[in-house]
Scaffold this motif. Sequence first.
Motif, short mmCIF file in Angstrom:
data_model
loop_
_atom_site.label_atom_id
_atom_site.label_comp_id
_atom_site.label_asym_id
_atom_site.label_seq_id
_atom_site.Cartn_x
_atom_site.Cartn_y
_atom_site.Cartn_z
N UNK A 29 0.85 -1.19 0.00
CA UNK A 29 0.00 0.00 0.00
C UNK A 29 0.88 1.24 0.00
N UNK A 30 0.59 2.17 -0.88
CA UNK A 30 1.36 3.40 -1.02
C UNK A 30 0.41 4.57 -0.84
N UNK A 31 0.57 5.34 0.23
CA UNK A 31 -0.33 6.45 0.53
C UNK A 31 0.43 7.77 0.53
N UNK A 80 3.66 -4.15 3.02
CA UNK A 80 4.10 -2.86 3.57
C UNK A 80 3.01 -1.84 3.32
N UNK A 81 2.89 -0.90 4.26
CA UNK A 81 2.07 0.28 4.02
C UNK A 81 2.98 1.49 4.14
N UNK A 99 -7.97 2.04 7.12
CA UNK A 99 -8.26 1.10 6.03
C UNK A 99 -7.22 -0.01 5.99
N UNK A 100 -5.94 0.36 6.11
CA UNK A 100 -4.87 -0.64 6.10
C UNK A 100 -5.03 -1.62 7.26
N UNK A 101 -5.38 -1.12 8.44
CA UNK A 101 -5.59 -2.00 9.60
C UNK A 101 -6.77 -2.93 9.38
N UNK A 156 10.73 2.69 -6.25
CA UNK A 156 11.47 2.13 -5.11
C UNK A 156 10.69 0.97 -4.48
N UNK A 157 9.37 1.15 -4.35
CA UNK A 157 8.54 0.09 -3.77
C UNK A 157 8.47 -1.12 -4.71
N UNK A 158 8.40 -0.88 -6.01
CA UNK A 158 8.40 -1.97 -6.99
C UNK A 158 9.68 -2.79 -6.86
N UNK A 159 10.82 -2.09 -6.80
CA UNK A 159 12.11 -2.79 -6.69
C UNK A 159 12.24 -3.52 -5.36
#
Length: 195
Positions: A38-40, A71-72, A57-59, A93-96
């Motif tokens: 999750x990327x916010x 990861x959030x 929402x993530x919780x 960065x998150x993709x990698x």
Amino acid sequence: MKDVPNSGTYVIMLSGGLDSALLSYLVLKELPDTKLVLNSICHQSLNYYNLFNVIAIANWLDEKFPNRIEEHYIGYYKDRNEARNNRTKTRDRLIDKHQASGLLTGMTINPSELMTEGRDESRDKPREHRIVSSHGIYHYRPFINDTKKVIAELYNKHELHDLSKLTISCEAITTPRPCKECWWCKEKHWAFGYY
């Protein structure tokens, strides 16, 4: 989930709104061999209006689908321009980091009844459900040509009223929220019948 393979890890932009919350839920429910990152994005200029919503929402998702959220990541930015300037870098960065196999976005199309000032005009025209991202992986947008009324129908179909209460559509800078005046409030009311 149409066209989204049932395997791998997907990076999804979790805005705190109805669309991305629903998409996250449906991917985790209907594609049991997937995981989400999750990327916010939270803007200081909007008083971090969505911060508590994305966390809630993530919780909620983590409780329903344990060990499926890798990861959030929450990025704190001064304003939309700073966020826009860092969006691709953060996403890549998150993709990698997670060796993601795809991207997900829950964006919808603007309803023809609400082509008024204040809307995101980039949502006016139909677009492809699946495109290749700048990172070379698929970017899936299953709701891209659906209006918010389709989202409301899916919330009802899956009995997700508790999830919808965790979201925020209003983009007013000051309280009260919902303001019932901004375009986003009007779109939610148009589709759901409440703010």
